[in-house]
Design a protein around this motif. Structure first.
Motif, short mmCIF file in Angstrom:
data_model
loop_
_atom_site.label_atom_id
_atom_site.label_comp_id
_atom_site.label_asym_id
_atom_site.label_seq_id
_atom_site.Cartn_x
_atom_site.Cartn_y
_atom_site.Cartn_z
N CYS A 118 100.58 65.32 44.83
CA CYS A 118 99.92 66.15 45.84
C CYS A 118 100.83 66.37 47.04
N ALA B 153 102.31 69.84 48.38
CA ALA B 153 101.90 70.27 49.72
C ALA B 153 103.09 70.80 50.52
N ASN C 22 94.58 71.67 46.22
CA ASN C 22 95.61 71.17 47.12
C ASN C 22 96.47 72.31 47.66
N SER D 169 96.93 66.71 52.82
CA SER D 169 97.05 66.53 51.37
C SER D 169 96.85 65.07 50.98
#
Length: 208
Positions: free
Chosen positions: A98, A102, A161, A176
């Motif tokens: 993630c 991000a 996300n 995130s």
């Protein structure tokens, strides 16, 4: 007859190549993959012809621009697979994936769409998904991951996300991390609820 060795790029050609890649990474990260090649050339301070000499197609540019992210993805997967505790390995993979995504909207788009002919990105996607499936099976076997988890849940997670937008990269990454913590709690088989990471301030609190 001996094969000719490849000639190293001249210094100006190397500078042009790096300028193109820097511009592509910056624009892909903020605007996604739909940014026109002419805009990348303008941002790099070169003409379109120079851009196309170095990278004849956008697919070639995408593959090269995200080479570092592809390597980072492999490192994250290997770290997760090496964890003796499969649940911890699964959580680590979710958290770091993630955060990686991000930092670049363009890489997420390339990863989710397996951008046509961006071979390294498509292969990375397949490798990551196979590895997550392996970790998920282990974590289910340990009774830590909910039995109804499927890989489509991961794709939905990455799509959500990708929707996190903030002016500063640090704020986007912080948001995130919190989102990843929510997702890990949702994926967990047990009702444990550890504290979430600090919330990122995405909107003004004025008047609240």
């Amino acid at each position: 007859m001996t094969d000719r060795l490849p000639h190293p790029l001249r210094s100006d050609a190397r500078e042009n190549r790096e300028s193109i890649l820097d511009a592509a990474r910056a624009l892909f990260a903020t605007e996604g993959l739909n940014v026109p090649m002419r805009e990348i050339a303008r941002h790099a301070g070169i003409g379109p012809a120079t851009l196309y000499r170095r990278f004849p197609t956008k697919q070639a540019l995408v593959t090269e621009a995200f080479a570092a992210e592809v390597r980072a993805c492999h490192a994250i997967v290997e770290e997760g697979l090496a964890e003796p505790d499969p649940w911890r390995g699964f959580c680590l993979l979710i958290e770091k994936t993630c955060e990686l995504h991000a930092r670049s909207r363009g890489f997420t788009e390339a990863f989710l769409a397996a951008f046509p002919d961006a071979t390294n990105v498509a292969m990375d996607r397949a490798y990551v998904l196979r590895s997550i499936a392996e970790l998920a099976d282990r974590a289910k076997g340990a009774g830590r991951l909910r039995a109804d988890f499927v890989l489509d849940d991961l794709i939905i997670m990455l799509m959500a996300n990708r929707g996190i937008h903030a002016t500063a990269t640090a704020t986007q990454v912080a948001a995130s991390r919190r989102f990843a913590a929510f997702m890990i709690q949702a994926f967990q088989a047990s009702p444990e609820r550890p504290p979430l990471p600090p919330a990122a301030r995405l909107v003004s609190r004025a008047g609240l």
